[in-house]
Design a protein around this motif. Structure first.
Motif, PDB file in Angstrom:
ATOM      1  N   LEU A   1       0.846  -1.205   0.052  1.00 41.38           N
ATOM      2  CA  LEU A   1       0.047   0.065   0.002  1.00 41.38           C
ATOM      3  C   LEU A   1       0.960   1.240   0.037  1.00 41.38           C
ATOM      4  O   LEU A   1       0.462   2.332  -0.748  1.00 41.38           O
ATOM      5  CB  LEU A   1      -0.854  -0.041   1.202  1.00 41.38           C
ATOM      6  CG  LEU A   1      -2.037  -1.145   1.025  1.00 41.38           C
ATOM      7  CD1 LEU A   1      -2.724  -1.205   2.641  1.00 41.38           C
ATOM      8  CD2 LEU A   1      -3.008  -0.850   0.023  1.00 41.38           C
ATOM      9  N   GLY A   2       1.889   1.379   0.895  1.00 39.28           N
ATOM     10  CA  GLY A   2       2.742   2.241   0.614  1.00 39.28           C
ATOM     11  C   GLY A   2       3.467   2.664  -0.815  1.00 39.28           C
ATOM     12  O   GLY A   2       3.428   3.638  -1.072  1.00 39.28           O
ATOM     13  N   LEU A   3       3.962   1.626  -1.201  1.00 37.09           N
ATOM     14  CA  LEU A   3       4.429   1.756  -2.690  1.00 37.09           C
ATOM     15  C   LEU A   3       3.483   2.163  -3.578  1.00 37.09           C
ATOM     16  O   LEU A   3       3.892   3.096  -4.607  1.00 37.09           O
ATOM     17  CB  LEU A   3       5.038   0.458  -3.174  1.00 37.09           C
ATOM     18  CG  LEU A   3       6.250  -0.014  -2.291  1.00 37.09           C
ATOM     19  CD1 LEU A   3       6.679  -1.427  -2.693  1.00 37.09           C
ATOM     20  CD2 LEU A   3       7.440   0.975  -2.384  1.00 37.09           C
ATOM     21  N   MET A   4       2.089   1.775  -3.504  1.00 34.71           N
ATOM     22  CA  MET A   4       0.996   2.414  -4.107  1.00 34.71           C
ATOM     23  C   MET A   4       0.753   3.764  -4.042  1.00 34.71           C
ATOM     24  O   MET A   4       0.801   4.532  -5.122  1.00 34.71           O
ATOM     25  CB  MET A   4      -0.205   1.613  -3.956  1.00 34.71           C
ATOM     26  CG  MET A   4      -0.039   0.120  -4.656  1.00 34.71           C
ATOM     27  SD  MET A   4      -1.715  -0.682  -4.116  1.00 34.71           S
ATOM     28  CE  MET A   4      -3.125   0.314  -4.684  1.00 34.71           C
ATOM     29  N   THR A   5       0.865   4.434  -2.821  1.00 35.18           N
ATOM     30  CA  THR A   5       0.648   5.554  -2.468  1.00 35.18           C
ATOM     31  C   THR A   5       1.636   6.334  -3.064  1.00 35.18           C
ATOM     32  O   THR A   5       1.398   7.490  -3.919  1.00 35.18           O
ATOM     33  CB  THR A   5       0.516   5.826  -0.993  1.00 35.18           C
ATOM     34  OG1 THR A   5      -0.588   4.967  -0.573  1.00 35.18           O
ATOM     35  CG2 THR A   5       0.008   7.064  -0.744  1.00 35.18           C
ATOM     36  N   ALA A   6       3.118   5.997  -2.991  1.00 33.13           N
ATOM     37  CA  ALA A   6       4.217   6.710  -3.631  1.00 33.13           C
ATOM     38  C   ALA A   6       4.085   6.785  -4.835  1.00 33.13           C
ATOM     39  O   ALA A   6       4.418   7.866  -5.372  1.00 33.13           O
ATOM     40  CB  ALA A   6       5.500   6.010  -2.966  1.00 33.13           C
TER      41      ALA A   6
END
Length: 149
Positions: free
Chosen positions: A128-133
């Protein structure tokens, strides 16, 4: 020779930059990632009591603090993505910590429950963090290519 720095509020393109990030935050995929990040953070915070390792105080405190931090970040992404998009990597960092915490904090002494819970929750937080970034980066790259035209 003195260099004069301008405030970001005085930047000539500030309104268009904010509009681009506001448009990115309105996308269903980013909204889903924000909501899932919030739920992941809340689960991480309560996981010691759900999984049953609440007697391990150091890991319990770690999960509680990092879970609440993850939930607060998700709220920030949801309410002000145009100002918080640069912190999209933080949920991934919290996810990495969540994965290694059982070994770093307690040597995985509580059995497989905390390890499995933390590894799965950490992996979800990383994705999810990679998606947001990536959403913020794609938006920035698109605006840079549009400005170049």
């Amino acid at each position: 020779m003195a260099t004069q720095h301008t405030r970001i509020e005085e930047h000539p393109d500030i309104m268009s930059m904010r509009a681009r990030y506001a448009a990115a935050s309105a996308k269903p995929s980013l909204q889903a990632a924000e909501g899932l990040t919030l739920l992941t953070g809340l689960y991480l915070a309560i996981s010691p009591w759900v999984v049953g390792f609440h007697t391990n105080a150091p890991l319990r405190v770690s999960n509680l603090v990092t879970g609440l931090a993850l939930a607060v970040l998700a709220l920030g992404f949801g309410s002000a993505y145009e100002r918080t998009h640069g912190m999209g990597w933080v949920p991934a960092a919290i996810g990495v910590w969540t994965i290694i915490a059982p070994w770093v904090i307690s040597g995985a002494a509580d059995g497989t429950g905390p390890v499995v819970s933390n590894v799965i929750t950490g992996a979800v937080a990383i994705v999810l963090g990679l998606m947001t970034a990536a959403m913020g980066r794609m938006n920035r790259d698109r605006s840079a290519s549009a400005d170049a035209r």
